[in-house]
Motif scaffolding. Structure first.
Motif, PDB file in Angstrom:
ATOM      1  N   TYR A  72       0.402  -1.834  -0.128  1.00  0.00           N
ATOM      2  CA  TYR A  72      -0.077  -0.017  -0.075  1.00  0.00           C
ATOM      3  C   TYR A  72       0.726   1.366  -0.024  1.00  0.00           C
ATOM      4  O   TYR A  72       0.404   1.969   0.544  1.00  0.00           O
ATOM      5  CB  TYR A  72      -0.830  -0.132   1.149  1.00  0.00           C
TER       6      TYR A  72
ATOM      7  N   GLN B 299      -9.224   0.800  -2.415  1.00  0.00           N
ATOM      8  CA  GLN B 299     -10.826   0.305  -1.760  1.00  0.00           C
ATOM      9  C   GLN B 299     -11.063   0.871  -3.306  1.00  0.00           C
ATOM     10  O   GLN B 299     -12.301   0.168  -4.050  1.00  0.00           O
ATOM     11  CB  GLN B 299     -11.320  -0.213  -0.903  1.00  0.00           C
TER      12      GLN B 299
ATOM     13  N   LEU C 238      -6.113  -5.919  -0.934  1.00  0.00           N
ATOM     14  CA  LEU C 238      -7.637  -5.426  -1.670  1.00  0.00           C
ATOM     15  C   LEU C 238      -8.418  -6.306  -2.979  1.00  0.00           C
ATOM     16  O   LEU C 238      -9.294  -5.447  -2.596  1.00  0.00           O
ATOM     17  CB  LEU C 238      -6.133  -4.750  -2.493  1.00  0.00           C
TER      18      LEU C 238
END
Length: 279
Positions: free
Chosen positions: A43, A82, A117
């Motif tokens: 991330y 997301q 994810l």
């Protein structure tokens, strides 16, 4: 390979461009299932050159249209990645006729943090809205199957805290249970194929073990390809005898899901009585 930007607002940025999918489509004019490929990067970045395009090419060879996702990362936090992934799924299904995609056979396939994810799409995102004011808004974001490779699936002290911090901020430990995938598996969680190596030195293989156990507890379809050798980031397992097989195993799992829907004798095939009467 022309990018399809996901949002009309061009001020929404990734580290290098704007959130997008790059289609890698089969050109035989036939309808095919599709894979949304979600590279990892903790991330904090998106490793498209390793966990994106080579994976998409492999799934092309297996008969899938593929789409490689570029999504927002730190300093952007939940739910920005997301929302990008949700929007990608909606755009793929909204263009299913144009791209010859079978709209109820669209899987997500993620790696490391990208596996979190990819799993979020089927487990955590139902209360989010990825609307952008066009016809894609009405299409579902949930994948029909999820392929989660050496994923940061469990948010715990022993499971890659950097990924957790990048997604949730410096106080991640206080809120992480709400984003730990194995804690939120339900009776409608999409089927999952997992891949991990025991020797993964960055993301403990217990992520996949605990996730698989949680799926089994809810009686949800799940297969785990667990190999012994292999660093973190084994990708396609080139020049191995074992890890190299995982894409075909994932493909076979998805084919089995279709068979379960279509074959009247499917359950019989998984009994000793059926097997013992056949050579």
């Amino acid at each position: 390979m022309e990018k399809i930007y996901l949002w009309h607002d061009d001020s929404i940025k990734t580290a290098t461009d704007r959130p997008a999918v790059t289609p890698m489509l089969l050109t035989d004019g036939k309808k095919h299932p599709a894979i949304l490929v979600i590279p990892g990067g903790g991330y904090g970045c998106v490793c498209s050159s390793t966990e994106g395009f080579p994976i998409a090419e492999k799934f092309n060879q297996l008969g899938y249209h593929a789409f490689v996702l570029d999504y927002r990362t730190a300093p952007e936090q939940w739910p920005a990645p997301q929302l990008d992934a949700m929007r990608a799924m909606k755009v793929i299904r909204a263009n299913a006729e144009r791209w010859n995609v079978i709209p109820d056979q669209v899987a997500s396939c993620g790696f490391s943090a990208g596996a979190h994810l990819a799993g979020s799409l089927g487990i955590l995102c139902d209360k989010l809205s990825a609307a952008d004011g066009d016809n894609a808004d009405s299409f579902p974001h949930r994948p029909d199957c999820m392929i989660l490779c050496y994923g940061v699936l469990v948010f715990s002290d022993w499971s890659h805290c950097g990924t957790q911090a990048n997604l949730l901020g410096e106080n991640y430990a206080a809120v992480r249970d709400a984003y730990s995938l194995e804690k939120h598996i339900a009776a409608d969680t999409p089927p999952v194929f997992l891949m991990h190596t025991i020797c993964d030195q960055s993301v403990d293989y217990r992520n996949s073990i605990e996730f698989a156990q949680a799926m089994a507890a809810e009686q949800r379809p799940c297969e785990l390809a667990l190999y012994y050798w292999g660093d973190h980031g084994m990708l396609l397992g080139k020049n191995t005898f074992d890890v190299v097989n995982w894409p075909e195993q994932a493909h076979n799992f998805m084919q089995t899901l279709l068979l379960a829907e279509q074959a009247a004798d499917f359950r019989d095939r998984y009994t000793n009585a059926y097997q013992s009467t056949r050579n």
